[in-house]
Scaffold this motif. Structure first.
Motif, PDB file in Angstrom:
ATOM      1  N   UNK A 100     -11.761  17.609 -48.333  1.00  0.00           N
ATOM      2  CA  UNK A 100     -12.715  16.537 -48.101  1.00  0.00           C
ATOM      3  C   UNK A 100     -13.338  16.587 -46.716  1.00  0.00           C
ATOM      4  N   UNK A 101     -12.583  17.056 -45.722  1.00  0.00           N
ATOM      5  CA  UNK A 101     -13.093  17.169 -44.350  1.00  0.00           C
ATOM      6  C   UNK A 101     -12.376  18.302 -43.650  1.00  0.00           C
ATOM      7  N   UNK A 102     -13.115  19.083 -42.883  1.00  0.00           N
ATOM      8  CA  UNK A 102     -12.525  20.221 -42.173  1.00  0.00           C
ATOM      9  C   UNK A 102     -13.364  20.512 -40.936  1.00  0.00           C
ATOM     10  N   UNK A 103     -12.859  21.414 -40.099  1.00  0.00           N
ATOM     11  CA  UNK A 103     -13.612  21.835 -38.926  1.00  0.00           C
ATOM     12  C   UNK A 103     -12.983  21.428 -37.614  1.00  0.00           C
ATOM     13  N   UNK A 104     -12.253  20.316 -37.580  1.00  0.00           N
ATOM     14  CA  UNK A 104     -11.562  19.903 -36.363  1.00  0.00           C
ATOM     15  C   UNK A 104     -10.198  20.594 -36.297  1.00  0.00           C
ATOM     16  N   UNK A 105      -9.618  20.619 -35.111  1.00  0.00           N
ATOM     17  CA  UNK A 105      -8.300  21.242 -34.963  1.00  0.00           C
ATOM     18  C   UNK A 105      -7.193  20.385 -35.574  1.00  0.00           C
ATOM     19  N   UNK A 106      -7.361  19.049 -35.517  1.00  0.00           N
ATOM     20  CA  UNK A 106      -6.330  18.147 -36.025  1.00  0.00           C
ATOM     21  C   UNK A 106      -6.968  16.943 -36.717  1.00  0.00           C
ATOM     22  N   UNK A 107      -6.239  16.395 -37.707  1.00  0.00           N
ATOM     23  CA  UNK A 107      -6.664  15.200 -38.421  1.00  0.00           C
ATOM     24  C   UNK A 107      -5.482  14.246 -38.567  1.00  0.00           C
ATOM     25  N   UNK A 125      -9.507  17.834 -31.018  1.00  0.00           N
ATOM     26  CA  UNK A 125      -9.505  19.287 -30.836  1.00  0.00           C
ATOM     27  C   UNK A 125      -8.721  19.676 -29.597  1.00  0.00           C
ATOM     28  N   UNK A 126      -8.260  20.931 -29.595  1.00  0.00           N
ATOM     29  CA  UNK A 126      -7.680  21.504 -28.380  1.00  0.00           C
ATOM     30  C   UNK A 126      -8.717  21.440 -27.253  1.00  0.00           C
ATOM     31  N   UNK A 127      -8.293  21.242 -26.008  1.00  0.00           N
ATOM     32  CA  UNK A 127      -6.916  21.099 -25.510  1.00  0.00           C
ATOM     33  C   UNK A 127      -6.454  19.650 -25.427  1.00  0.00           C
ATOM     34  N   UNK A 133      -8.043  11.994 -25.932  1.00  0.00           N
ATOM     35  CA  UNK A 133      -9.408  12.046 -26.460  1.00  0.00           C
ATOM     36  C   UNK A 133      -9.355  12.274 -27.966  1.00  0.00           C
ATOM     37  N   UNK A 134      -9.861  11.321 -28.738  1.00  0.00           N
ATOM     38  CA  UNK A 134      -9.967  11.469 -30.192  1.00  0.00           C
ATOM     39  C   UNK A 134     -11.322  10.938 -30.650  1.00  0.00           C
ATOM     40  N   UNK A 135     -11.608  11.160 -31.914  1.00  0.00           N
ATOM     41  CA  UNK A 135     -12.802  10.601 -32.551  1.00  0.00           C
ATOM     42  C   UNK A 135     -12.388   9.902 -33.836  1.00  0.00           C
ATOM     43  N   UNK A 136     -12.999   8.765 -34.115  1.00  0.00           N
ATOM     44  CA  UNK A 136     -12.913   8.174 -35.446  1.00  0.00           C
ATOM     45  C   UNK A 136     -14.228   8.459 -36.151  1.00  0.00           C
ATOM     46  N   UNK A 137     -14.122   9.093 -37.316  1.00  0.00           N
ATOM     47  CA  UNK A 137     -15.288   9.496 -38.091  1.00  0.00           C
ATOM     48  C   UNK A 137     -15.292   8.751 -39.426  1.00  0.00           C
ATOM     49  N   UNK A 138     -16.471   8.666 -40.028  1.00  0.00           N
ATOM     50  CA  UNK A 138     -16.583   8.036 -41.342  1.00  0.00           C
ATOM     51  C   UNK A 138     -17.566   8.821 -42.191  1.00  0.00           C
ATOM     52  N   UNK A 139     -17.245   8.967 -43.485  1.00  0.00           N
ATOM     53  CA  UNK A 139     -18.086   9.726 -44.400  1.00  0.00           C
ATOM     54  C   UNK A 139     -18.093   9.027 -45.760  1.00  0.00           C
ATOM     55  N   UNK A 140     -19.194   9.139 -46.478  1.00  0.00           N
ATOM     56  CA  UNK A 140     -19.319   8.542 -47.813  1.00  0.00           C
ATOM     57  C   UNK A 140     -18.858   9.530 -48.873  1.00  0.00           C
ATOM     58  N   UNK A 141     -18.252   8.997 -49.937  1.00  0.00           N
ATOM     59  CA  UNK A 141     -17.929   9.818 -51.085  1.00  0.00           C
ATOM     60  C   UNK A 141     -19.162   9.964 -51.980  1.00  0.00           C
ATOM     61  N   UNK A 142     -19.317  11.138 -52.568  1.00  0.00           N
ATOM     62  CA  UNK A 142     -20.351  11.360 -53.574  1.00  0.00           C
ATOM     63  C   UNK A 142     -19.855  10.823 -54.924  1.00  0.00           C
TER      64      UNK A 142
END
Length: 209
Positions: A100-107, A125-127, A133-142
């Motif tokens: 469902x989601x990829x590309x970052x080093x950690x989830x 992501x590293x380092x 430092x983190x991100x909160x992301x949001x995505x819609x389902x198809x």
């Protein structure tokens, strides 16, 4: 064993207990564990030699009868495993988890809204460490229950270039996304992303977390 720290290896979802077996790292469900016969045990993920698929942080997608969780894939043979968010069917038919989601080093910390239309999660992501430092992301389902990976998820809070580490996203019944963040003065306070796209501080308290 995800991220080598473990955590999030068991979750109780209504009358269902979902857990990771330490030896094999397979995900199992236990239906009606308080029943007279001790419940029904079902393997939800495929058997992989060397326990090279690891799972954590389960969220229930009841609309599609599946789990959404973190998967750490060690099958590539590289120095670092591949981390992603995946979906796993609850009927035991999963031959390969659906990405469902990829590309970052950690989830971590996947969360779905009540309608099962939106997915929020934490990534980094590293380092960086997840308390820096983190991100909160949001995505819609198809319509098919997948995410359009050609589209980048929307950044809700944090992100590269910001010295903040938002955590623990959870959707409220009214559709707002609640989370904690140390943005501003460095204390983890409560924030909410409204349906209008505006973020507000719910309880600003300096010196409190």
């Amino acid at each position: 064993r995800v991220h080598e720290y473990g955590g999030g290896a068991l979750k109780i979802l209504d009358d269902l207990v979902v857990f990771v077996d330490f030896k094999t790292q397979r995900v199992y469900s236990l239906k009606d564990p308080t029943g007279q016969e001790g419940g029904t045990l079902t393997a939800l993920t495929p058997e992989v030699d060397g326990s090279k698929l690891r799972f954590a942080d389960f969220a229930l997608d009841s609309r599609r009868e599946r789990l959404v969780c973190v998967m750490e894939d060690h099958r590539g043979g590289g120095k670092e495993p591949e981390n992603s968010l995946v979906a796993i069917k609850l009927d035991g038919s999963c031959e390969e988890p659906v990405q469902l989601a990829s590309g970052a080093d950690f989830y971590s910390s996947p969360a779905l809204d009540a309608a099962g239309e939106r997915l929020a999660f934490v990534c980094w992501d590293h380092p960086h460490m997840p308390w820096d430092v983190t991100s909160i992301m949001m995505v819609d389902f198809e319509e098919d229950g997948l995410t359009d990976q050609a589209k980048k998820p929307s950044l809700v809070a944090g992100g590269l270039g910001k010295e903040e580490a938002p955590q623990q996203p959870q959707f409220m019944p009214d559709g707002r996304l609640c989370f904690i963040s140390d943005q501003g003065k460095g204390w983890w306070n409560l924030f909410a992303l409204g349906l209008d796209g505006e973020t507000t501080s719910l309880c600003p308290m300096e010196g409190c977390e």
